[in-house]
Write an enzyme that holds these catalytic residues in place. Structure first.
Site, PDB file in Angstrom:
ATOM      1  N   PRO A 226      13.330 -13.672   7.067  1.00  0.00           N
ATOM      2  CG  PRO A 226      11.950 -12.988   5.366  1.00  0.00           C
ATOM      3  CD  PRO A 226      12.549 -14.194   5.956  1.00  0.00           C
ATOM      4  CD  GLU A 227      13.178 -12.848  13.577  1.00  0.00           C
ATOM      5  OE1 GLU A 227      12.590 -12.416  14.582  1.00  0.00           O
ATOM      6  OE2 GLU A 227      14.318 -13.313  13.606  1.00  0.00           O
TER       7      GLU A 227
ATOM      8  CG  HIS B  40      18.791 -19.442  -6.154  1.00  0.00           C
ATOM      9  ND1 HIS B  40      18.649 -20.812  -6.115  1.00  0.00           N
ATOM     10  CD2 HIS B  40      20.109 -19.198  -5.982  1.00  0.00           C
ATOM     11  CE1 HIS B  40      19.839 -21.358  -5.915  1.00  0.00           C
ATOM     12  NE2 HIS B  40      20.737 -20.402  -5.828  1.00  0.00           N
TER      13      HIS B  40
ATOM     14  NE  ARG C 133      17.325 -23.234   3.968  1.00  0.00           N
ATOM     15  CZ  ARG C 133      17.410 -23.158   5.283  1.00  0.00           C
ATOM     16  NH1 ARG C 133      17.816 -22.034   5.850  1.00  0.00           N
ATOM     17  NH2 ARG C 133      17.090 -24.165   6.035  1.00  0.00           N
TER      18      ARG C 133
END
Length: 274
Positions: free
Chosen positions: A2-3, A91, A110
């Site tokens: 995300p930005e 996750h 990640r």
DNA sequence: GAGGGAACCTGTTTGC
DNA sequence: TGCAAACAGGTTCCCT
């Protein structure tokens, strides 16, 4: 992932879902992502009420009764809210259980995301220490300061815009779009830019990020908001991930190069190298 | 001090 | 088809 626009979309989603809720308990399955004292984190969160949701650059801020939880989603972090039953997910790294039975789950394939718990009075110093630039708005993002900083650096403009010191919130997708719109080659040294080019980058940064917030961010690969919905900004991308396609402005073929170790997309005709 | 690249992780895509 | 390498939206650390 995300930005700024994606983080802002998450913030707005969470605001609708968890405001006023009191934290009952915590489950931390990947302790490494908690960057402040773990014991304190576990001890101090229960009992806190979510007073409001904030954002600074790409940092998501949970304003609690007397603490601030700073969450950074890095590449693939996301939040899901479950009103009652929580499905088992591979996750899911942090689960925040509320007194009303709802649960906020932080998932991150990640494991790059981070969480920190801070006293609110330390927030300003925290962002100062990160050298975080201004928000990309007309009020905060000053053109003359921006130009001054560019003049002092030989960094390629793309890498420079990504380092968050000139302006907060740009990431690898939107920086490509901003430079394409401003007609500036991503490898141009910052100090080589003309006044007109610097002005165009300044203007397009505000424009592109503003438009992306309106569209609910971009959904590429894995990003969705707190409701699991997709953003639509990707439909407006002109260069990002368009390698081999024709430039919508001049028809030249969009190229991809590596810059600062990251994929960089640009139009070789619209964005001439200096 | 500035700038470049590796590291942090895991899943997916690409190329042989 | 199968395997290995490359790559993915961010930030920080280390080296030159």
């Amino acid at each position: 992932m995300p930005e700024l626009p994606e983080v802002e979309t998450v913030r707005r989603g969470l605001e609708k879902l968890i405001l006023g809720k009191k934290i009952a308990s915590l489950e931390i399955r990947y302790p490494k992502m908690i960057k402040t004292d773990l014991d304190q984190f576990q001890k101090e969160l229960p009992g806190q009420v979510v007073k409001s949701m904030g954002r600074r650059g790409k940092y998501l801020l949970f304003y609690l009764t007397d603490k601030v939880l700073i969450s950074h989603l890095r590449m693939e972090g996301k939040y899901f809210y479950y009103p009652d039953q929580v499905p088992e997910r591979k996750h899911a790294h942090v689960l925040i259980h509320f007194e009303d039975g709802g649960t906020l789950v932080y998932e991150d394939v990640r494991k790059f995301g981070t969480m920190e718990l801070l006293a609110p009075e330390l927030l300003e110093a925290y962002f100062l220490s990160k050298k975080l630039g201004p928000e990309p708005t007309e009020q905060d993002f000053d053109l003359e300061i921006f130009r001054g900083a560019l003049k002092k650096s030989k960094k390629p403009i793309k890498s420079h815009l990504l380092d968050q010191t000139l302006v907060a919130g740009l990431g690898n997708i939107y920086v490509n779009e901003v430079l394409w719109r401003a007609k500036v080659h991503p490898a141009s040294p910052s100090q080589s830019l003309t006044r007109a080019e610097a002005t165009a980058i300044h203007e397009q940064t505000i424009e592109v990020l503003g438009q992306a917030v309106e569209k609910g961010g971009s959904t590429i690969r894995t990003y969705t908001n707190a409701f699991g919905e997709d953003g639509t900004m990707q439909d407006f991308h002109q260069v990002y991930d368009k390698t081999g396609e024709a430039c919508s402005c001049c028809g030249a073929i969009i190229e991809k190069i590596q810059l600062g170790g990251r994929g960089t997309h640009f139009c070789p005709k619209c964005q001439r190298r200096k």
